[in-house]
Scaffold this motif. Structure first.
Motif, PDB file in Angstrom:
ATOM      1  N   ALA A 536      19.170  70.918  45.722  1.00  0.00           N
ATOM      2  CA  ALA A 536      19.169  71.032  44.551  1.00  0.00           C
ATOM      3  C   ALA A 536      19.246  72.466  43.787  1.00  0.00           C
ATOM      4  O   ALA A 536      19.330  73.339  44.670  1.00  0.00           O
ATOM      5  CB  ALA A 536      17.383  71.067  44.316  1.00  0.00           C
ATOM      6  N   SER A 540      15.595  74.511  39.287  1.00  0.00           N
ATOM      7  CA  SER A 540      15.602  73.016  38.512  1.00  0.00           C
ATOM      8  C   SER A 540      14.327  72.431  39.023  1.00  0.00           C
ATOM      9  O   SER A 540      13.496  72.625  39.794  1.00  0.00           O
ATOM     10  CB  SER A 540      16.953  72.353  39.254  1.00  0.00           C
ATOM     11  OG  SER A 540      16.570  71.822  40.709  1.00  0.00           O
ATOM     12  N   GLU A 542      14.132  69.261  40.019  1.00  0.00           N
ATOM     13  CA  GLU A 542      14.389  68.617  41.288  1.00  0.00           C
ATOM     14  C   GLU A 542      13.607  69.475  42.268  1.00  0.00           C
ATOM     15  O   GLU A 542      12.986  69.103  43.282  1.00  0.00           O
ATOM     16  CB  GLU A 542      15.849  68.177  41.481  1.00  0.00           C
ATOM     17  CG  GLU A 542      15.828  67.460  42.589  1.00  0.00           C
ATOM     18  CD  GLU A 542      17.389  67.249  43.049  1.00  0.00           C
ATOM     19  OE1 GLU A 542      17.630  66.238  43.906  1.00  0.00           O
ATOM     20  OE2 GLU A 542      18.112  67.539  42.235  1.00  0.00           O
ATOM     21  N   THR A 545       9.890  69.898  42.210  1.00  0.00           N
ATOM     22  CA  THR A 545       9.313  68.529  42.705  1.00  0.00           C
ATOM     23  C   THR A 545       9.483  68.540  44.140  1.00  0.00           C
ATOM     24  O   THR A 545       8.114  68.159  44.854  1.00  0.00           O
ATOM     25  CB  THR A 545      10.215  67.228  42.038  1.00  0.00           C
ATOM     26  OG1 THR A 545       9.849  67.611  40.688  1.00  0.00           O
ATOM     27  CG2 THR A 545       9.178  66.100  42.464  1.00  0.00           C
ATOM     28  N   VAL A 608      16.608  68.268  49.972  1.00  0.00           N
ATOM     29  CA  VAL A 608      17.008  68.617  48.862  1.00  0.00           C
ATOM     30  C   VAL A 608      16.891  70.454  48.474  1.00  0.00           C
ATOM     31  O   VAL A 608      17.793  70.740  47.945  1.00  0.00           O
ATOM     32  CB  VAL A 608      15.666  68.042  47.821  1.00  0.00           C
ATOM     33  CG1 VAL A 608      15.926  68.668  46.388  1.00  0.00           C
ATOM     34  CG2 VAL A 608      15.901  66.327  47.706  1.00  0.00           C
TER      35      VAL A 608
END
Length: 610
Positions: A536, A540, A542, A545, A608
């Protein structure tokens, strides 16, 4: 998650040479995009397995199937170049310069692997290392569904190995690789196959995961090979206690590793070794004082000063041709500086392991030769007999009485190391000591050096070995000095990148300290050398999260692990109550399924952020 498309399968394959079975009833498969590392002792069948996969050899029994139209590329340990051809012909194979130069991926392969090699030069004049690079470049320039590599890091320096790891991790091709380079296995491979005793055991993950899983299997099976178990556990302790360039690992895996090694001491007691070394060596060992040194027209050192004290364990890095081997020759007294001096302490007993594998008397026998040097040698842990040392280095049974001339390349290298160690030096200079050694022998050598009290200088392209046995890393950066790198190989790679990009001061190392203000605070190896999948962008949504998911899952996994321990204990408590036992077992099974799902979710979130 769907299974990858099957590219190649071995079904109940067996292969023998003479009366010795190398593979017995082996069934394996390689799927699209999988990256597999193969480990095992020399002579156990790793290369044979690769040759069966490529079709260079046929199995004695069983079946090997390949996907129709499979594009398979292979790198053997020895090339089959036509010596009358040029480098351009064997590597580019008719590709025009504008074709490869216009493609960044192809241009990078040529520029990195063929640096310093003229394309119109005849193949017959190339060195072994240059031929190896040409073979590797020619293979990587092609498009393949499956790439099979046999010892690809041989003759590559640390920088080139890091580049190769990043390149292979970024390709979509499936990969099967045999290598003794453990850092490379960790950086590239997602599965590990261990070849031993005619069988092939499979493990998820690279070398670090392989060591953990193997130690756990041995613990559960209560293996009787206590010494081998201790070596694996010691290796695991090293991996968990801060080995550089390790990939991130889930917390629940780290907890399992910590439980295994909680009573394992550090690999070596540095203070005790230095104390013992000082008793043997005194305060003065080797001092390079204001030295000028050159080979031909190339200036290697200019007003260089470098001091090695008792118990120092030093790694020396630099690109091929930087002068690492020449510096070892200078320390050994085999070469003389043009200015300055190399001062040696009065009590120094120095041994120099060169890259050449020498055999004085091919007719001599292994055990007799070793015992003629010394029957017993001293280490920090006490005395070790010559025969015990031979056994530790893999010379057992008929190999003890074998003719030296009949030994394989790897066995000769082991024997050369043994002879050198038995002379009881207090200063060791090792030039590429890992050449031709399998991982198990490297573990034994590392274990021996852990208790060896003396001053050690190592030149090696094997980053794992370098970081494992030394306490500091120094570099030849082309500025005529020997520069200390406080952050080791990571810092060396950063400096090299900065030098290539023209960052001011990137080559201005000093003979005593590095210049950390020129370098980023954190190593960029994980982000640049080995590109991660699905990373990621910093800051961001993302990434935020994924971080929240990891925090939540860490708590969930801790709770599930705690409940799992309670239920496991309850199984014993209710052993005489069938009804209650069935109830607890059902709850435990349900909980373990929930835990597996949470672990999978953790891994997906971690990918990620990697």
């Amino acid at each position: 998650m769907p299974e990858p498309t099957s590219l190649l399968n071995l079904e109940r394959v067996s292969k023998s040479y003479g009366v010795r079975p190398l593979l017995t009833d082996v069934s394996l498969g390689v799927g699209a995009g999988e990256r597999i590392g193969i480990v095992g002792r020399n002579g156990d069948g790793k290369t044979t397995l690769l040759r069966l996969m490529t079709g260079a050899e046929e199995p004695d029994a069983g079946r090997i199937s390949r996907e129709r139209g499979l594009l398979l590329g292979a790198l053997a340990q020895h090339d089959d170049f036509d010596d009358t051809h040029t480098v351009r012909e064997v590597v580019l194979q008719g590709m025009a310069d504008h074709e490869w130069a216009a493609d960044y991926r192809l241009r990078e392969i040529v520029e990195v692997l063929l640096a310093g090699v003229e394309l119109d030069r005849a193949v017959h004049g190339l060195s072994g290392g240059e031929r190896r690079r040409c073979a590797l470049a020619g293979l990587l320039l092609g498009d393949h569904d499956l790439i099979i590599l046999d010892e690809p890091t041989n003759h590559l320096d640390v920088e080139a190995v890091a580049w190769l790891a990043g390149h292979l991790a970024g390709r979509s091709s499936a990969l099967v690789v045999v290598t003794h380079d453990r850092w490379f296995l960790d950086a590239v491979c997602e599965q590990t196959w261990e070849v031993h005793d005619g069988a092939v055991d499979t493990y998820e993950g690279g070398y670090a995961a392989f060591v953990l899983a193997k130690a756990e299997r041995q613990r559960q099976a209560a293996a009787s090979e206590s010494r081998r178990q201790n070596l694996v556990r010691k290796e695991l302790a090293w991996l968990r206690r801060g080995a550089p360039a390790r990939t991130s690992k889930p917390k629940f895996r780290i907890d399992a590793a910590n439980a295994l090694i909680e009573d394992v001491p550090p690999p070596r007691d540095r203070l005790e070794l230095q104390r013992f070394a000082t008793q043997r060596l005194g305060k003065d060992v080797l001092d390079v004082e204001d030295v000028d040194f050159q080979r031909g027209d190339k200036v290697l050192l200019e007003h260089a000063t470098w001091r090695l004290g008792p118990g120092d364990r030093v790694g020396l890095v630099g690109v091929n041709g930087a002068g690492k081997t020449s510096v070892l020759s200078l320390l050994a007294g085999e070469a003389v500086p043009s200015a300055g001096r190399v001062k040696r302490g009065r009590t120094v007993a120095l041994e120099h392991l060169t890259q050449a594998v020498e055999v004085d008397d091919p007719e001599a026998r292994v055990l007799e030769t070793v015992e003629s040097i010394r029957r017993v040698t001293k280490t920090l842990d006490g005395e070790v007999s010559a025969s015990a040392l031979l056994e530790r280095f893999g010379f057992t049974g008929d190999r003890l009485t074998a003719r030296i001339g009949d030994l394989s390349g790897g066995e000769r290298r082991r024997f050369q190391l043994l002879r050198l160690l038995l002379t009881e030096p207090n200063v060791l200079l090792l030039d590429e000591p890992t050449n031709d050694l399998d991982i198990e022998t490297l573990n034994v050598l590392e274990d021996f050096l852990d208790g060896w009290p003396g001053t050690l200088v190592v030149v090696s392209h094997d980053r794992y070995f370098l970081e494992r046995v030394t306490d500091s890393v120094w570099a030849l950066l082309g500025d005529g000095r020997i520069s200390m790198l406080p952050r080791g190989v990571d810092e060396y790679l950063e400096r090299r990148r900065h030098a290539e990009m023209g960052v001011p001061g990137a080559r201005n190392g000093t003979s005593e300290t590095s210049t950390p203000e020129l370098l980023p605070e954190k190593s960029q190896l994980g982000a640049e050398e080995v590109p991660s999948r699905g990373k990621a962008r910093a800051g961001s949504a993302e990434e935020r999260t994924a971080k929240k998911a990891l925090a939540r899952l860490d708590k969930q996994l801790a709770r599930l692990s705690e409940r799992e321990a309670e239920l496991t204990a309850a199984l014993s408590e209710h052993a005489s109550d069938p009804e209650k036992l069935a109830q607890v077992a059902a709850e435990l099974g349900s909980l373990q399924e929930e835990k597996e799902a949470a672990e999978l979710e953790w891994l997906e979130a971690a990918e990620v952020l990697e």
